[in-house]
Design a protein around this motif. Structure first.
Motif, PDB file in Angstrom:
ATOM      1  N   UNK A   1      42.451  43.260   8.773  1.00 49.11           N
ATOM      2  CA  UNK A   1      41.562  44.409   8.621  1.00 49.11           C
ATOM      3  C   UNK A   1      41.103  44.584   7.172  1.00 49.11           C
ATOM      4  N   UNK A   2      42.032  44.397   6.257  1.00 50.15           N
ATOM      5  CA  UNK A   2      41.647  44.528   4.843  1.00 50.15           C
ATOM      6  C   UNK A   2      40.637  43.447   4.468  1.00 50.15           C
ATOM      7  N   UNK A   3      40.836  42.265   5.034  1.00 46.49           N
ATOM      8  CA  UNK A   3      39.904  41.178   4.740  1.00 46.49           C
ATOM      9  C   UNK A   3      38.532  41.489   5.306  1.00 46.49           C
ATOM     10  N   UNK A   4      38.526  42.028   6.529  1.00 45.36           N
ATOM     11  CA  UNK A   4      37.247  42.372   7.150  1.00 45.36           C
ATOM     12  C   UNK A   4      36.488  43.390   6.302  1.00 45.36           C
ATOM     13  N   UNK A   5      37.231  44.266   5.674  1.00 47.60           N
ATOM     14  CA  UNK A   5      36.580  45.289   4.857  1.00 47.60           C
ATOM     15  C   UNK A   5      36.271  44.803   3.451  1.00 47.60           C
ATOM     16  N   UNK A   6      36.624  43.573   3.204  1.00 51.03           N
ATOM     17  CA  UNK A   6      36.371  43.053   1.867  1.00 51.03           C
ATOM     18  C   UNK A   6      37.399  43.502   0.841  1.00 51.03           C
ATOM     19  N   UNK A   7      38.501  44.048   1.305  1.00 53.62           N
ATOM     20  CA  UNK A   7      39.526  44.517   0.369  1.00 53.62           C
ATOM     21  C   UNK A   7      40.575  43.447   0.083  1.00 53.62           C
ATOM     22  N   UNK A   8      40.486  42.347   0.825  1.00 49.47           N
ATOM     23  CA  UNK A   8      41.288  41.178   0.461  1.00 49.47           C
ATOM     24  C   UNK A   8      40.311  40.036   0.222  1.00 49.47           C
ATOM     25  N   UNK A   9      40.483  39.361  -0.876  1.00 51.03           N
ATOM     26  CA  UNK A   9      39.592  38.258  -1.180  1.00 51.03           C
ATOM     27  C   UNK A   9      40.369  37.116  -1.794  1.00 51.03           C
ATOM     28  N   UNK A  10      39.727  35.947  -1.769  1.00 50.58           N
ATOM     29  CA  UNK A  10      40.345  34.784  -2.377  1.00 50.58           C
ATOM     30  C   UNK A  10      39.530  34.398  -3.589  1.00 50.58           C
TER      31      UNK A  10
ATOM     32  N   UNK B   1      41.941  44.017  -3.411  1.00 48.94           N
ATOM     33  CA  UNK B   1      41.087  44.835  -4.267  1.00 48.94           C
ATOM     34  C   UNK B   1      41.677  46.236  -4.227  1.00 48.94           C
ATOM     35  N   UNK B   2      42.221  46.661  -5.316  1.00 46.12           N
ATOM     36  CA  UNK B   2      43.165  47.771  -5.228  1.00 46.12           C
ATOM     37  C   UNK B   2      42.555  49.148  -5.518  1.00 46.12           C
TER      38      UNK B   2
ATOM     39  N   UNK C   1      58.391  33.603   4.116  1.00 46.98           N
ATOM     40  CA  UNK C   1      57.603  34.824   4.078  1.00 46.98           C
ATOM     41  C   UNK C   1      56.550  34.806   5.173  1.00 46.98           C
ATOM     42  N   UNK C   2      55.650  35.777   5.121  1.00 46.04           N
ATOM     43  CA  UNK C   2      54.559  35.821   6.096  1.00 46.04           C
ATOM     44  C   UNK C   2      53.465  34.866   5.646  1.00 46.04           C
ATOM     45  N   UNK C   3      53.222  33.848   6.452  1.00 50.51           N
ATOM     46  CA  UNK C   3      52.214  32.881   6.072  1.00 50.51           C
ATOM     47  C   UNK C   3      50.828  33.521   6.152  1.00 50.51           C
ATOM     48  N   UNK C   4      50.016  33.201   5.195  1.00 50.01           N
ATOM     49  CA  UNK C   4      48.709  33.842   5.115  1.00 50.01           C
ATOM     50  C   UNK C   4      47.835  33.425   6.296  1.00 50.01           C
ATOM     51  N   UNK C   5      47.284  34.393   7.014  1.00 47.58           N
ATOM     52  CA  UNK C   5      46.531  34.085   8.241  1.00 47.58           C
ATOM     53  C   UNK C   5      45.099  33.665   7.921  1.00 47.58           C
ATOM     54  N   UNK C   6      44.994  32.547   7.190  1.00 42.47           N
ATOM     55  CA  UNK C   6      43.670  32.020   6.856  1.00 42.47           C
ATOM     56  C   UNK C   6      43.664  30.534   7.170  1.00 42.47           C
ATOM     57  N   UNK C   7      42.551  30.083   7.693  1.00 44.26           N
ATOM     58  CA  UNK C   7      42.434  28.661   8.052  1.00 44.26           C
ATOM     59  C   UNK C   7      41.236  28.059   7.347  1.00 44.26           C
ATOM     60  N   UNK C   8      41.362  26.772   7.013  1.00 46.64           N
ATOM     61  CA  UNK C   8      40.293  26.081   6.303  1.00 46.64           C
ATOM     62  C   UNK C   8      39.800  24.921   7.159  1.00 46.64           C
ATOM     63  N   UNK C   9      38.495  24.724   7.179  1.00 39.69           N
ATOM     64  CA  UNK C   9      38.006  23.503   7.818  1.00 39.69           C
ATOM     65  C   UNK C   9      37.859  22.438   6.739  1.00 39.69           C
ATOM     66  N   UNK C  10      37.371  21.290   7.123  1.00 38.70           N
ATOM     67  CA  UNK C  10      37.284  20.181   6.186  1.00 38.70           C
ATOM     68  C   UNK C  10      36.346  20.455   5.027  1.00 38.70           C
TER      69      UNK C  10
END
Length: 923
Positions: A155-164, A359-360, A406-415
RNA sequence: GGGUGUUUAGCUCAGUUGGGAGAGCGACGGCCUUACAAGCCGUAGGUCGCAGGUUCGACCCCUGCAACACCCACCA
């Protein structure tokens, strides 16, 4: 009754309580809930824990007894980095490297270790008597909490409050992971300031001299900076210098960051390895040259000669090489702040890498407001400053850790490097319509441990599901924690909970001081000055204590020092004090001080207190149950004497004090009120004053019944009053009270907490007993100072008493006789010649002990002189006050009157004493 | 550099709206007094960090200073 032996009974009572499920919320009273700050699942209980949990348990028990629906939520934390380090060390002892095992097998090992050692902390909490609701115990990595973590992340990612992003982060070169700002501990250490000459590109004979504390980072320099207003260098701005040892030239730039007055006013800029330089680099579009690999050894961006070297080896070589070139201007000693990883202790490196951030600011704003507007209140209040200071200047939170546990980050990467975030791979594929032939690779990193614990209060209650527990018990009422984790944990819980629950995680935050050793030093494993609460409860031999403190040392050379210090401080080890004594100590020392020096002598004192209570109970039972059936003093007419009414009155006041103290979280005052009532009033006076009533032939049935009833009823009430603080001994004694005095319930735990009854406040009884105490005290004083043993009966004469004195002596003669042990006790008529005596005063009444053969005349004169002197000083002070017209005019009339009364009393007393002295002098 | 605390008896600390300085431990003296020697009784010990100020009156409120502790901060 046997002697007071806490060890056996404490463990068996806890077992019974837990088996009977007494810790579960029950009834339909007002909900009251507290979440435990989750201890590290593989950790052990330290003094800070024991302290905090003791405070919470007293509140929980207090509220439970008051009929609230009370939940103390239990759970543990997976403690990512600490646990992974621990298991890695254990594997290393077996000669296994985590990298050889691989992620899956390594994690299996960690789970194994968790199963093996995870019950240590819970066992310890049980020994402490903590009435936690074990049935709903949670773990930050359990299924439900992992689901909450995923939900929040997505949810935070969807709102742009988590970014890479690729950012400069704090990098631990030993643990190979990023850490947050908070996990860096900066301390001042001695170092050097190296001054290097950088030759100008267009004139190799001219130099710019730069100063640095990190010579090796010069290989990554991409500029030299000066202050824009610095006349010395303005003509050079825009030109270039040749970077020594590297085959490249770098620009001279102007930036306000530079302090003209420090060093030479020239700064080398290494944007990839220094946080300030990074900002300078961004402002000036400088290149970032990363010269380190993950171990902080030099990578291929460094000149070939230095590649592969550790940063400190490289430093030596670079300085030597520059020196050989004549480019070292000077080397100065310099104190500098060195950042070290909290866990590993190594110097952390600002390191450029891809990380996930929260993004705090948007989260911080409501969290600041919640404290500003009082939705959350800190106790003591001044900790709000710490909170505000941190929150108002908060930086984005780096939440990715290059770890496995720990909790593995729920992000996936394609090639192609596209990033997809979702609750699982299937959801990601569905959402982004990725066919099966697209290979997705999950992010290898895990989340900062504090990410999951930030969700603690609501995720433990079932969120994201809308559970009944969540509805009933959230927001929780109180958080009890140390000030050291306000920033780590408290602030983050407030932010996350407001975000996802739209309410505060807790209404109040009680911040405890830090428990230190007797010298005020923070207890820590590395210092070897820590105490294990269980060792205070159970005791430990000196050899075992030394072994415990010196095993698994990171710095083995400290072992000898620690052993010596330990043997000196605890030559005979630590005695066994029991849980109740330890707990009572914690309440007593819970003042508002920031650090709390822990003193075993206090524990010993409170063990004595437990023993006192135990023996008092013994006395009560001996004089009630062993003489009569309970029905005999519970039913039937009772004639309450003055001491019965007095102790009952005192008890009401004590209950009020304890209530007030608990409402204001003054555990120390609650403990004090209980201690003083039990020891100073109940034991020292009431039990003594009850003896003549219990033993005298002349006591009526109704009086006897009343006193027996008061004895056992007061005991029963005080047990309930003390139970939140002394759970075990109170339960043990309470069980012996017959069921027609107490209820027929199975445990004191669920009994109603005492409620003060104003109708039982009896000021007449209080002042009468006050008079009895005064007479007894005066005579004890004479005995003590005149060296007359207690066993020797003394003649006692009273003189110059008023009608009240006469009534009291008449009424309470028997009581007085039992405490005073007089040979005789009578009034001296005004006309009678008073014999030469030792004298004391109770008001204007003289209490005389005739001296014949008992008393040393000179000693008595000295005693009188001392007393007269004391009173005269007081008189002088009071007279000065009253002769000041300003005081008489401006002070409130009652204050002035009080002073006048006081002066009259003093003058009169002085007169009496002088008269006595004169009489003595005449012999 | 900024911030927050602390400073009261030999030690550890209370002192709740400014109105006679307290406790525990320790010290000293005396007690095997029929609940408790893990106890009972008594005694000694304090310019409340320093200097000012406000007030009739300050441990308490205000200002300054000192010492100590902790937190935060990018001075190479």
């Amino acid at each position: 009754m046997k002697k007071y032996q806490p060890q056996e009974m404490e463990q068996s009572w806890y077992q019974k309580w837990e088996d009977a499920n007494y810790f579960a919320p029950s009834g339909n009273g007002q909900p009251f809930s507290i979440s435990i700050p989750p201890p590290n699942v593989t950790g052990t209980l330290h003094m800070g824990h024991a302290f905090q949990h003791s405070l919470v348990d007293s509140l929980i028990r207090y509220r439970r007894m008051q009929g609230d629906q009370t939940l103390w939520q239990m759970g543990t934390d997976h403690a990512g980095i600490s646990t992974q380090m621990l298991v890695t060390e254990q594997l290393a002892a077996e000669g296994i490297k985590p990298s050889e095992l691989g992620r899956e097998k390594f994690l299996d090992k960690v789970w194994e270790w968790k199963e093996e050692s995870g019950d240590t902390i819970t066992r310890q909490l049980r020994r402490l008597g903590a009435s936690l609701h074990w049935e709903t115990e949670r773990f930050t990595l359990d299924e439900g909490m992992s689901r909450a973590v995923l939900e929040v992340f997505v949810r935070l990612h969807e709102e742009g409050l988590i970014y890479r992003g690729k950012r400069l982060v704090n990098w631990d070169p030993v643990l190979h992971t990023s850490i947050s700002d908070l996990e860096v501990e900066s301390e001042e250490e001695p170092g050097h300031l190296w001054h290097f000459r950088y030759p100008l590109a267009d004139n190799p004979n001219e130099f710019m001299v730069v100063a640095t504390t990190r010579p090796e980072t010069m290989l990554g320099d991409t500029a030299v900076a000066v202050h824009p207003d610095d006349e010395r260098y303005q003509h050079l701005v825009g030109k270039e210098v040749q970077l020594p040892l590297c085959d490249r030239s770098i620009t001279i730039i102007a930036d306000h960051y530079v302090d003209k007055d420090f060093g030479t006013g020239c700064v080398k800029i290494t944007p990839a390895h220094d946080f300030n330089d990074y900002d300078v680099g961004r402002r000036n579009n400088l290149a970032l040259i990363n010269i380190f690999d993950e171990d902080a050894s030099l990578n291929d961006n460094a000149p070939e000669k230095y590649r592969g070297l550790d940063r400190y080896e490289a430093r030596k070589l670079i300085v030597a090489d520059l020196d050989a070139l004549g480019l070292v201007e000077k080397i100065e000693d310099h104190k500098m702040v060195v950042p070290r990883g909290e866990k590993s202790g190594v110097v952390v490196e600002p390191y450029l890498s891809d990380q996930w951030f929260v993004k705090i600011k948007p989260l911080a704003e409501p969290a600041i407001k919640a404290v500003e507007n009082g939705d959350i209140e800190f106790i003591p209040k001044n900790y709000e400053n710490t909170y505000f200071a941190w929150m108002r200047d908060i930086q984005d939170w780096c939440i990715s850790r290059q770890q496995w546990w720990g909790h593995r980050i729920p992000a996936w990467y394609d090639g192609e490097g596209n990033i997809f975030v979702g609750r699982n791979e299937a959801e990601v594929r569905l959402k982004h319509q990725l066919p099966d032939d697209v290979t997705l690779r999950q992010d290898e990193d895990v989340l900062d441990t504090w990410f999951s614990s930030a969700l603690w209060t609501f995720s433990t209650l079932g969120w994201p599901d809308k559970t009944a527990d969540l509805e009933t018990f959230h927001s929780t009422d109180l958080l009890v924690t140390g000030h050291d984790i306000i920033t780590f944990w408290v602030s983050r819980m407030i932010m996350m909970t407001l975000k996802f629950m739209d309410e505060v995680p807790f209404k109040k935050i009680y911040v405890t001081g830090l428990v230190t050793d007797a010298d005020g030093k923070k207890m820590s494993k590395s210092k070897g000055n820590g105490l294990d609460p269980l060792d205070i409860i159970d005791g430990i031999s000196i050899d075992d204590l030394v072994r415990k403190r010196t095993s698994n040392m990171l710095q083995p050379k400290m072992a000898e020092k620690i052993e010596n210090a330990t043997r000196k401080e605890y030559p005979n080890g630590i005695d066994s004090y029991g849980t109740d004594a330890l707990r009572f100590t914690f309440y007593s020392i819970s003042t508002r001080s920031r650090t709390i020096k822990f003193d075993l002598n206090r524990v010993e004192g409170y063990q004595h207190f437990c023993n006192k209570l135990w023996n008092a109970a013994n006395f009560v039972f001996m004089n009630t149950l062993e003489h009569a059936a309970a029905t005999d003093f519970n039913n039937g007419e009772k004639d309450f004497g003055v001491v019965d009414r007095w102790i009952t009155s005192e008890l009401q006041k004590t209950i009020k004090s304890v209530d007030l103290a608990m409402q204001t979280y003054r555990f120390d005052l609650a403990a004090k009120a209980i201690y003083e009532f039990i020891w100073d009033e109940f034991c020292d006076w009431y039990l003594e004053l009850s003896k003549p009533i219990l033993y005298s032939q002349s006591t009526s049935k109704a009086e006897l019944r009343a006193t027996r009833y008061t004895l056992i009823d007061t005991l029963e009430t005080v047990l309930r009053l003390a139970h939140p603080f002394l759970p075990f001994i109170t339960e043990e004694i309470w069980q012996k009270i017959p069921v027609n005095i107490r209820t027929d319930a199975e445990t004191i735990m669920l009994q109603p907490f005492p409620v003060p009854n104003n109708a039982l406040i009896d000021s007449a009884a209080e002042s009468d007993v006050g008079w009895i105490k005064a007479v007894v005290t005066v005579l004890r004083n004479i005995r003590g100072e005149m060296d007359i043993s207690f066993g020797k009966p003394i003649p006692v004469l009273f003189y110059n008493g008023n009608e009240t004195d006469k009534r009291r002596l008449e009424t309470y003669r028997t009581l007085l006789e039992s405490l005073v042990k007089p040979e005789r006790m009578e009034w001296l008529a005004a006309g009678d010649g008073a014999p030469v005596s030792a004298t004391g005063l109770v008001g204007d009444m003289q209490v005389l002990v005739p001296m014949s053969g008992l008393i040393d005349k000179d000693a008595e004169i000295a005693r009188l002189d001392k007393e007269i002197d004391r009173k005269q000083k007081d008189i002088a002070r009071t007279e000065a006050k009253l002769s000041n017209p300003n005081f008489v005019e401006k002070a409130p009339t009652e204050v002035v009157q009080k002073e006048k009364d006081k002066l009259a009393d003093l003058a009169s007393a002085c007169e009496q004493l002088e008269e006595q002295k004169k009489r003595l002098g005449n012999i």
